[in-house]
Design an enzyme around this catalytic site. Structure first.
Site, PDB file in Angstrom:
ATOM      1  N   ARG A  55    -122.863  54.502  60.285  1.00  0.00           N
ATOM      2  CA  ARG A  55    -124.305  54.654  60.467  1.00  0.00           C
ATOM      3  C   ARG A  55    -124.844  53.290  60.882  1.00  0.00           C
ATOM      4  O   ARG A  55    -124.302  52.238  60.500  1.00  0.00           O
ATOM      5  CB  ARG A  55    -124.990  55.215  59.224  1.00  0.00           C
ATOM      6  CG  ARG A  55    -124.767  54.481  57.929  1.00  0.00           C
ATOM      7  CD  ARG A  55    -125.587  55.148  56.820  1.00  0.00           C
ATOM      8  NE  ARG A  55    -125.339  54.536  55.513  1.00  0.00           N
ATOM      9  CZ  ARG A  55    -126.008  54.863  54.407  1.00  0.00           C
ATOM     10  NH1 ARG A  55    -126.952  55.787  54.440  1.00  0.00           N
ATOM     11  NH2 ARG A  55    -125.742  54.266  53.248  1.00  0.00           N
ATOM     12  N   ASP A  81    -120.401  53.414  53.364  1.00  0.00           N
ATOM     13  CA  ASP A  81    -120.496  52.107  54.041  1.00  0.00           C
ATOM     14  C   ASP A  81    -119.344  51.198  53.618  1.00  0.00           C
ATOM     15  O   ASP A  81    -119.547  50.010  53.357  1.00  0.00           O
ATOM     16  CB  ASP A  81    -121.822  51.410  53.698  1.00  0.00           C
ATOM     17  CG  ASP A  81    -123.038  52.276  54.005  1.00  0.00           C
ATOM     18  OD1 ASP A  81    -122.926  53.189  54.842  1.00  0.00           O
ATOM     19  OD2 ASP A  81    -124.095  52.030  53.410  1.00  0.00           O
ATOM     20  N   ASP A 102    -119.441  50.139  49.606  1.00  0.00           N
ATOM     21  CA  ASP A 102    -119.415  48.752  50.094  1.00  0.00           C
ATOM     22  C   ASP A 102    -118.104  48.024  49.740  1.00  0.00           C
ATOM     23  O   ASP A 102    -118.130  46.850  49.355  1.00  0.00           O
ATOM     24  CB  ASP A 102    -120.604  47.953  49.533  1.00  0.00           C
ATOM     25  CG  ASP A 102    -121.935  48.417  50.106  1.00  0.00           C
ATOM     26  OD1 ASP A 102    -121.940  49.386  50.885  1.00  0.00           O
ATOM     27  OD2 ASP A 102    -122.959  47.803  49.778  1.00  0.00           O
ATOM     28  N   TRP A 116    -126.694  50.322  60.735  1.00  0.00           N
ATOM     29  CA  TRP A 116    -127.424  49.509  59.771  1.00  0.00           C
ATOM     30  C   TRP A 116    -128.502  48.694  60.485  1.00  0.00           C
ATOM     31  O   TRP A 116    -129.497  48.302  59.902  1.00  0.00           O
ATOM     32  CB  TRP A 116    -126.420  48.590  59.070  1.00  0.00           C
ATOM     33  CG  TRP A 116    -126.964  47.841  57.902  1.00  0.00           C
ATOM     34  CD1 TRP A 116    -128.070  48.150  57.180  1.00  0.00           C
ATOM     35  CD2 TRP A 116    -126.412  46.673  57.309  1.00  0.00           C
ATOM     36  NE1 TRP A 116    -128.238  47.236  56.157  1.00  0.00           N
ATOM     37  CE2 TRP A 116    -127.236  46.322  56.227  1.00  0.00           C
ATOM     38  CE3 TRP A 116    -125.298  45.887  57.589  1.00  0.00           C
ATOM     39  CZ2 TRP A 116    -126.973  45.206  55.429  1.00  0.00           C
ATOM     40  CZ3 TRP A 116    -125.036  44.789  56.790  1.00  0.00           C
ATOM     41  CH2 TRP A 116    -125.874  44.448  55.722  1.00  0.00           C
TER      42      TRP A 116
END
Ligand SMILES: *[C@@H]1O[C@H](CO)[C@@H](O)[C@H](O)[C@H]1NC(C)=O
Ligand SMILES: *[C@@H]1O[C@H](CO)[C@@H](O)[C@H](O)[C@H]1NC(C)=O
Ligand SMILES: *[C@@H]1O[C@H](CO)[C@@H](O)[C@H](O)[C@H]1NC(C)=O
Length: 554
Positions: A521, A459, A438, A523
């Site tokens: 991906r 991510d 993140d 979310w």
């Protein structure tokens, strides 16, 4: 084929898993995407002698790409693609060889030489002319203005693309009326409002030629554009990118046909033909809106603050400099941060707008912290205000580093954000974002990242931002730590509904690193991420994307 590929990507609504699945028009792979080809030739060698008769022969609600190939010649006809004939590819022999001409002028809407009313239309290699106001030198000889709206092309359908076309007229040449349109390598000529309407369009590598100077008229000024955006939530607007504005005389880039007119010229060459003021507010004089005032003669900045760890500046910490700015500041404030590692958590609160934060380069000025309790509390840098510019700074969350101390079989990574951007209209130039999980929370609002370095493993670019990343390095870092993790994820976009305008666009970026990572991906069910003109190294998983909780709903 380049143009068909472009189409499949703009018509995608759901997550695009490698091959885009939601195609508006069927393609025939054996035949380079084209299902049917119709030949038009004036000399009678094709199936039709006029373009309109070829269009009329296509069944209504056609759903297969149908090419109409138009042989060289001047086609003196008014051509209309009706609303119920989508999926047409009109291909001329090049702008010097295939031309469509008419001279209607009774009223603007009905004056079009070519009207395109359907969705999913591709046009290539054709010149469109409205000859009414030409030769203009005759009608202007006496100064009695007899100029009339005479449109060459009207584009009213969504998802319409013009490659290598010419648009010739004098007033209202190109009516970019409604829908999303793309113009590439086109030539557009005129004198008054010659690109106008409510389209949501991109013009790339185009030449805009202001032609009044050629006719030696007494007109002092002309107008290249007249965009008709009528409200703050109207998504329309014209973007001109890598274009050239040429001609003789003087012209405004545009006049505001409506209260929210929106036209942007970027990376373009503007010759002397452009009036120094740039724009004319027309009926909206006095209502021009500047988010942040600029002060001419002083580097366009109202105030300047210098930060130095050594105490030789106005402040020693970045946060104390930000705290010193008056709330709801509306003048650009320039904060310069001298080289050094600033160990502090920095927040630009909502009311500290119009801030330009400048480091001495991302290798010299760095802001670092290591919070990780929860995602929202962890960012080293949080920017909540609108209208923020940041240049030459590294933002780091050091928590998950060095990763080599981690147990390779125990995945004890945790969310630790380096920067979170929540404000609208925020720009980052030459910055670095360093983290593992993140790293960059591109949370909400419209953001632009230019020549940045973004690094992480999971991510590491995520959120609901509506953002463009350009010429940036996206580095997947898990492999560097020898961590045996099967997959990482570069992005995790959170778009939740079909009318959410958010999305990440990566243009001219490079994806590098060791190991394997998915481009993203999903979310959320409408996650939207586009990589274009980018270099994807072997680090990218061949499948490209992972649907995550949305498997089966691609
Ligand atoms: C348009 O013309 C340019 C230059 O002649 C050419 O390189 C390009 O491929 C053409 N575009 C399309 C879509 O055919
Ligand atoms: C991850 O786990 C290993 C082994 O339990 C431990 O040594 C290391 O400090 C942990 N790292 C983090 C960042 O929590
Ligand atoms: C990584 O893990 C996989 C499966 O757990 C194993 O087959 C592979 O040998 C491991 N690779 C390394 C370099 O440890």
């Amino acid at each position: 084929m380049q143009y068909l590929h472009f189409f499949s990507c703009i018509s995608m609504l759901l997550l695009c898993s490698g091959m885009c699945r939601a195609l508006a028009c069927e393609v025939n792979d054996a035949n380079k995407g084209i299902a049917i080809t119709i030949e038009v030739s004036k000399s009678g060698e094709g199936q039709f002698e006029t373009i309109q008769s070829a269009i009329d022969s296509i069944p209504p609600s056609n759903s297969q790409w149908t090419r109409i190939r138009i042989s060289p010649g001047i086609y003196k006809e008014k051509v209309t693609i009706p609303q119920d004939k989508p999926c047409i590819f009109l291909e001329g022999a090049g702008t010097k060889l295939t031309s469509v001409e008419w001279d209607a002028h009774a009223d603007t809407a009905s004056s079009t030489t070519f009207a395109s009313n359907a969705e999913d239309i591709i046009v290539k290699g054709i010149t469109f002319k409205n000859t009414y106001n030409r030769p203009y030198d005759l009608s202007m000889a006496s100064d009695s203005v007899s100029l009339k709206q005479a449109v060459a092309v009207g584009v009213l359908g969504d998802r319409t693309v013009f490659y290598n076309c010419s648009f010739l007229g004098v007033q209202d040449t190109l009516w970019d009326a409604y829908g999303r349109h793309f113009f590439q390598n086109c030539y557009i000529q005129g004198g008054v409002d010659f690109i106008f309407g409510n389209g949501q369009s991109i013009y790339e590598n185009c030449v805009l030629r202001y032609s009044f100077g050629d006719y030696a008229t007494s007109y002092n000024y002309g107008y290249l554009t007249a965009n008709g955006r009528g409200s703050a939530d109207d998504p329309s607007g014209f973007v001109f990118r890598r274009c050239r504005v040429i001609g003789k005389g003087t012209a405004y880039l545009g006049r505001a046909w409506n209260a929210f007119s929106r036209v942007i010229f970027v990376d373009s060459f503007l010759s002397d033909v452009v009036a120094p003021e740039g724009w004319w507010a027309w009926n909206h004089v006095g209502h021009e809106a500047f988010d942040c005032e600029v002060t001419y003669g002083n580097n366009k900045v109202a105030g300047s603050i210098y930060i130095s760890k050594s105490g030789r500046g106005n402040f020693k910490t970045i946060q104390s400099a930000i705290d010193s700015i008056p709330p709801w500041n509306s003048q650009w404030i320039h904060i310069r941060i001298s080289p050094g590692i600033y160990r502090e958590k920095v927040i630009i609160p909502q009311e500290k707008t119009c801030v330009f934060l400048e480091g001495f380069g991302r290798k010299s000025t760095s802001i670092e912290w290591d919070d990780h309790e929860d995602t929202a509390a962890s960012p080293t840098f949080t920017s909540i205000a609108d209208n923020i510019i940041v240049k030459g700074i590294t933002f780091k969350n050091t928590y998950n580093r060095p990763m080599d101390v981690m147990d390779v079989n125990k995945d004890n990574l945790t969310q630790a954000v380096a920067a979170r951007i929540l404000g609208d209209k925020s720009v980052f130039y030459h910055c670095a974002f360093m983290g593992v999980q993140d790293t960059l929370w591109d949370d909400h609002g419209r953001h632009y990242f230019h020549k940045c370095h973004i690094q992480g493993g999971v991510d590491f670019i995520f959120g609901n931002g509506q953002s463009i990343y350009e010429k940036s390095i996206i580095k997947y870092s898990i492999g560097d730590y020898g961590l045996n993790r099967s997959y990482g994820y570069i992005t995790a976009h959170g778009r939740a509904s079909a009318d959410d305008p958010s999305g990440f666009v990566f243009n001219r970026c490079a994806v590098i690193g060791l190991g394997k990572a998915y481009l993203g991906r999903a979310w959320n069910t409408f996650s939207r991420v586009i990589f274009t003109n980018s270099w994807l190294s072997d680090v990218v998983e061949p499948e490209g994307w992972w649907a995550w909780n949305n498997v089966g709903h691609e």
